[in-house]
Write an enzyme that holds these catalytic residues in place. Structure first.
Site, mmCIF file in Angstrom:
data_model
loop_
_atom_site.group_PDB
_atom_site.id
_atom_site.type_symbol
_atom_site.label_atom_id
_atom_site.label_comp_id
_atom_site.label_asym_id
_atom_site.label_seq_id
_atom_site.Cartn_x
_atom_site.Cartn_y
_atom_site.Cartn_z
ATOM 1 N N ASP A 36 0.816 -1.210 0.000
ATOM 2 C CA ASP A 36 0.000 0.000 0.000
ATOM 3 C C ASP A 36 0.855 1.268 0.000
ATOM 4 O O ASP A 36 1.430 1.636 1.043
ATOM 5 C CB ASP A 36 -0.901 -0.033 1.258
ATOM 6 C CG ASP A 36 -1.694 1.229 1.432
ATOM 7 O OD1 ASP A 36 -2.014 1.591 2.592
ATOM 8 O OD2 ASP A 36 -1.997 1.883 0.413
ATOM 9 N N ASP A 221 -1.970 5.713 -5.170
ATOM 10 C CA ASP A 221 -2.220 4.836 -4.032
ATOM 11 C C ASP A 221 -2.607 3.421 -4.448
ATOM 12 O O ASP A 221 -3.755 3.164 -4.823
ATOM 13 C CB ASP A 221 -3.329 5.451 -3.159
ATOM 14 C CG ASP A 221 -3.561 4.651 -1.894
ATOM 15 O OD1 ASP A 221 -4.486 5.009 -1.140
ATOM 16 O OD2 ASP A 221 -2.832 3.666 -1.668
HETATM 17 C C1 LIG Z 1 -10.365 6.287 -0.690
HETATM 18 S S1 LIG Z 1 -9.501 5.784 0.680
HETATM 19 C C2 LIG Z 1 -10.174 4.262 0.876
HETATM 20 C C3 LIG Z 1 -9.158 3.172 0.691
HETATM 21 N N1 LIG Z 1 -9.855 1.902 0.749
HETATM 22 C C4 LIG Z 1 -10.277 1.297 -0.344
HETATM 23 O O1 LIG Z 1 -10.109 1.714 -1.472
HETATM 24 C C5 LIG Z 1 -10.912 -0.071 -0.082
HETATM 25 C C6 LIG Z 1 -9.792 -1.109 -0.076
HETATM 26 C C7 LIG Z 1 -10.237 -2.424 0.438
HETATM 27 C C8 LIG Z 1 -9.974 -3.544 -0.279
HETATM 28 C C9 LIG Z 1 -10.356 -4.795 0.168
HETATM 29 C C10 LIG Z 1 -11.030 -4.928 1.383
HETATM 30 C C11 LIG Z 1 -11.309 -3.775 2.132
HETATM 31 C C12 LIG Z 1 -10.918 -2.527 1.661
HETATM 32 N N2 LIG Z 1 -11.928 -0.357 -1.100
HETATM 33 C C13 LIG Z 1 -13.120 0.308 -1.039
HETATM 34 O O2 LIG Z 1 -13.332 1.150 -0.183
HETATM 35 N N3 LIG Z 1 -14.062 -0.047 -1.961
HETATM 36 C C14 LIG Z 1 -15.375 0.601 -1.940
HETATM 37 C C15 LIG Z 1 -15.711 1.056 -3.316
HETATM 38 O O3 LIG Z 1 -15.613 -0.054 -4.227
HETATM 39 C C16 LIG Z 1 -14.283 -0.556 -4.291
HETATM 40 C C17 LIG Z 1 -13.854 -1.098 -2.956
HETATM 41 C C18 LIG Z 1 -8.142 3.136 1.831
HETATM 42 O O4 LIG Z 1 -8.487 3.331 2.959
HETATM 43 N N4 LIG Z 1 -6.915 2.705 1.426
HETATM 44 C C19 LIG Z 1 -5.896 2.412 2.424
HETATM 45 C C20 LIG Z 1 -5.386 0.988 2.294
HETATM 46 C C21 LIG Z 1 -6.509 -0.048 2.403
HETATM 47 C C22 LIG Z 1 -5.986 -1.427 2.022
HETATM 48 C C23 LIG Z 1 -7.031 -2.533 2.181
HETATM 49 C C24 LIG Z 1 -7.585 -2.547 3.595
HETATM 50 C C25 LIG Z 1 -8.135 -1.177 3.995
HETATM 51 C C26 LIG Z 1 -7.088 -0.083 3.818
HETATM 52 C C27 LIG Z 1 -4.739 3.400 2.259
HETATM 53 O O5 LIG Z 1 -4.258 3.354 0.910
HETATM 54 C C28 LIG Z 1 -5.175 4.794 2.634
HETATM 55 O O6 LIG Z 1 -5.773 4.995 3.647
HETATM 56 O O7 LIG Z 1 -4.866 5.754 1.749
HETATM 57 C C29 LIG Z 1 -5.136 7.093 2.176
HETATM 58 C C30 LIG Z 1 -4.054 7.979 1.605
HETATM 59 C C31 LIG Z 1 -6.523 7.464 1.667
#
Ligand SMILES: CSC[C@H](NC(=O)[C@H](Cc1ccccc1)NC(=O)N1CCOCC1)C(=O)N[C@@H](CC1CCCCC1)[C@@H](O)C(=O)OC(C)C
Length: 332
Positions: A36, A221
């Site tokens: 990530d 990202d």
């Molecule tokens: C717009 S910011 C939202 C972003 N999350 C996401 O993009 C999550 C990722 C995910 C995958 C699998 C299972 C669960 C969650 N996907 C998501 O929210 N989705 C909803 C919309 O449809 C697509 C999937 C996020 O929080 N990214 C994190 C890393 C992420 C990895 C997977 C577990 C959860 C955390 C990180 O890159 C981050 O916080 O970036 C900041 C800079 C925003």
């Protein structure tokens, strides 16, 4: 040294996240972690968690590793953009990925994870590839695996070659000429916030005929599934999609799955990258629904624009941590 490891989609129906096999400890324990660039903690599901929070994930058991050492008195706690969270304590142990080995890597062991992590059964933890200034370990923050490996890498770079509905690759320490065509266009990174933030030179709805040269500051990202952009860009795009609406109930732009979708072009310097319509027809809102959720969504709630996997899949991306750091984009 160099390394190369696969980035495997966790779901064969749509690209929600990509995981990469790593080994931790002696004898090696294999986990599948989400690399990530939007964070800087390396944390894993662990034997320190309540069993009901583990639903099929692989766990790291430091007590079974002869090279694990507890980092006395150190803890961590992180909250991600989607509200998911985790926290725990810290060990140092041997960490290996794609042929690269880092001794004494800080491995953050989870003691608690939020429900969304428990339900993400194919993600055993994260490897942060952001700048180490963002690391949440206290009282002393820790270095990312990339920062620990950097001195021994042939070049201080890693590259992301993510693919649509297929396994891609993360390379460390080298730029694989066979993975891209033409030239790499580099633009500066502002490392202060700790993310890989760069300025896109603009966008076009459909082919890059009507390109709008408006700067868009955003994060590259790998840990975000979709692309999150300013409202003005979104309305310009979805205006071209029959039946598109910004749905409060579904939490974003949705449209009939059989609607014709234009592609989306974004600029990096003079270069233009096109996200195919198929990436933007992201997924049915629920299994079998005729309503689809868009791969382009609004960044207004986030306060920052994010070039997530839907955009990264359209290019070969070089994260170059020379000083000053820069990001490179190439066609593939
Ligand atoms: C717009 S910011 C939202 C972003 N999350 C996401 O993009 C999550 C990722 C995910 C995958 C699998 C299972 C669960 C969650 N996907 C998501 O929210 N989705 C909803 C919309 O449809 C697509 C999937 C996020 O929080 N990214 C994190 C890393 C992420 C990895 C997977 C577990 C959860 C955390 C990180 O890159 C981050 O916080 O970036 C900041 C800079 C925003």
């Amino acid at each position: 040294a160099t390394g190369s490891a696969p980035a495997v989609p966790i779901d064969e129906r749509f690209d929600i996240a990509y995981v990469t096999p790593v080994t931790i400890g002696t004898p090696p324990q294999t986990l599948m972690l989400d690399f990530d660039t939007g964070s800087s903690d390396l944390w894993v599901f662990s034997s320190h968690m309540p069993p009901f929070q583990v639903r099929g994930q692989e766990i790291y058991t430091p007590d079974e590793s002869s090279t694990a050492r507890l980092l006395e008195g150190h803890t961590w706690s992180i909250m991600y953009g989607d509200g998911s969270a985790s926290r725990g304590n810290v060990y140092v142990d041997t960490f290996a990925v794609g042929g690269l080995t880092v001794l004494n890597q800080a491995v953050q062991t989870a003691q608690q994870v939020s429900a969304s992590f428990t339900s993400a059964t194919n993600i055993d933890g994260l490897v942060g590839l952001g700048f180490s200034t963002l690391n949440t370990v206290r009282p002393e923050s820790q270095l990312t695996f990339f920062d620990n490996a950097k001195a021994s890498l042939d070049n201080p770079v890693f590259t992301a070659d993510l693919k649509y509905m297929a396994a891609g690759t993360y390379d460390f320490g080298f730029i694989d000429r066979a993975k891209y065509t033409g030239e790499i266009t580099y633009v500066p990174i502002d490392p202060d916030p700790g993310y890989w933030i760069f300025t896109s030179s603009g966008y076009a709805v459909g082919a890059s005929s009507n390109f709008s040269a408006t700067p868009i500051i955003g994060i590259a990202d790998t840990g975000t599934s979709l692309v999150y952009l300013p409202t003005a860009v979104l309305t310009a795009y979805y205006r071209q999609v029959q039946g598109a609406t910004n749905s409060r109930s579904y939490g974003g732009y949705v449209f009939p799955c059989d609607s014709a979708l234009p592609s989306f072009t974004f600029g990096v310097g003079e270069e233009r990258f096109t996200i195919p319509a198929s990436y933007i027809r992201y997924a049915p809102v629920t299994e079998g629904s005729a309503t689809c959720f868009g791969g382009l969504q609004s960044s207004s709630e986030l306060g920052i624009n994010i070039w997530g996997d839907v955009a990264l899949k359209a290019a070969f991306v070089v994260f170059d941590s020379r000083s000053p750091p820069r990001i490179g984009w190439a066609k593939k």
